[in-house]
Design a protein around this motif. Sequence first.
Motif, PDB file in Angstrom:
ATOM      1  N   ARG A  73      41.444  39.118  34.779  1.00 29.16           N
ATOM      2  CA  ARG A  73      41.585  38.971  36.229  1.00 29.16           C
ATOM      3  C   ARG A  73      42.481  40.077  36.796  1.00 29.16           C
ATOM      4  O   ARG A  73      42.181  40.677  37.838  1.00 29.16           O
ATOM      5  CB  ARG A  73      42.142  37.590  36.561  1.00 29.16           C
ATOM      6  CG  ARG A  73      42.242  37.348  38.071  1.00 29.16           C
ATOM      7  CD  ARG A  73      42.671  35.920  38.394  1.00 29.16           C
ATOM      8  NE  ARG A  73      44.018  35.631  37.916  1.00 29.16           N
ATOM      9  CZ  ARG A  73      44.307  34.815  36.914  1.00 29.16           C
ATOM     10  NH1 ARG A  73      43.320  34.203  36.264  1.00 29.16           N
ATOM     11  NH2 ARG A  73      45.550  34.602  36.540  1.00 29.16           N
ATOM     12  N   GLU A  74      43.594  40.320  36.084  1.00 31.44           N
ATOM     13  CA  GLU A  74      44.486  41.389  36.553  1.00 31.44           C
ATOM     14  C   GLU A  74      43.789  42.745  36.525  1.00 31.44           C
ATOM     15  O   GLU A  74      43.944  43.562  37.443  1.00 31.44           O
ATOM     16  CB  GLU A  74      45.748  41.427  35.685  1.00 31.44           C
ATOM     17  CG  GLU A  74      46.631  40.203  35.856  1.00 31.44           C
ATOM     18  CD  GLU A  74      47.837  40.246  34.938  1.00 31.44           C
ATOM     19  OE1 GLU A  74      47.885  41.180  34.087  1.00 31.44           O
ATOM     20  OE2 GLU A  74      48.713  39.365  35.044  1.00 31.44           O
ATOM     21  N   ALA A  75      43.018  42.978  35.460  1.00 35.86           N
ATOM     22  CA  ALA A  75      42.291  44.247  35.368  1.00 35.86           C
ATOM     23  C   ALA A  75      41.266  44.365  36.487  1.00 35.86           C
ATOM     24  O   ALA A  75      41.090  45.429  37.098  1.00 35.86           O
ATOM     25  CB  ALA A  75      41.618  44.368  34.006  1.00 35.86           C
ATOM     26  N   LEU A  76      40.593  43.230  36.763  1.00 35.51           N
ATOM     27  CA  LEU A  76      39.606  43.251  37.847  1.00 35.51           C
ATOM     28  C   LEU A  76      40.280  43.467  39.199  1.00 35.51           C
ATOM     29  O   LEU A  76      39.770  44.213  40.051  1.00 35.51           O
ATOM     30  CB  LEU A  76      38.802  41.937  37.847  1.00 35.51           C
ATOM     31  CG  LEU A  76      37.866  41.732  36.653  1.00 35.51           C
ATOM     32  CD1 LEU A  76      37.214  40.346  36.724  1.00 35.51           C
ATOM     33  CD2 LEU A  76      36.794  42.816  36.622  1.00 35.51           C
ATOM     34  N   VAL A  77      41.445  42.809  39.407  1.00 34.34           N
ATOM     35  CA  VAL A  77      42.168  42.996  40.672  1.00 34.34           C
ATOM     36  C   VAL A  77      42.638  44.443  40.817  1.00 34.34           C
ATOM     37  O   VAL A  77      42.501  45.055  41.884  1.00 34.34           O
ATOM     38  CB  VAL A  77      43.361  42.019  40.747  1.00 34.34           C
ATOM     39  CG1 VAL A  77      44.251  42.358  41.943  1.00 34.34           C
ATOM     40  CG2 VAL A  77      42.869  40.582  40.844  1.00 34.34           C
TER      41      VAL A  77
END
Length: 222
Positions: A73-77
């Motif tokens: 999720r952090e990578a996607l954000v």
Amino acid sequence: MDAPHHVNWWRGILAVNNEAAQKDGFLNHLLWRYNNKLDPCDPKNEPPPFLASMINFGVLASVLYVFGRKPLREALVKRRQVIMQDIDTASRLKQEAERRLGDYEDKLAHLDERLETLKTDYAAQAEAERKNLLVELEERRARMKRDAAFRIDQELKEARAQLLAEAVRGAVTAAEQIIRTQVSSTDQQRLAEEYLGALPVALGPTGGQVKDREGKSQGATL
């Protein structure tokens, strides 16, 4: 040329165990499967079960979901933020490019006028420089003319003075020669008497005394 093995849906989801797979019992068939490594064409060989593949995929998906959800999720954000920044940068660059394109098009539209203006300015500058150069050359020519005239005048004066001096010297020399050749002793005495007679008049009131003295001197001389 052997036909492919039948699809194994659930038998032997745990591992290969030929001895246990040949025993009776649902649990043995569920956990173990038969695979003769020495004879790949053995008709009892069973491929890995499809259920095991589904279980492995489910376990893998669960592990990824549990342990990789937050980093993912952090990578996607972060990826979304980078993409939005890139989009903003691209939009800004596009606007700047459009603005520059508009400036260039405007300059191209007025290029002929700009060229005429530049030609006029350069022609005016060239004319001004030409006039300044002509004025400077005229001043230099006049200055050189004045200097030449002054030098010629000085040389003429010097030449005239030299000629006059030479003429005077020549006249004096000629007069001396004439006097020496043509004037006799009687003329010399007469000139001396006239000179002595003119002295009292030139000296003023004391001319009588000077006359006596001069007379005595004259008598003595005579």
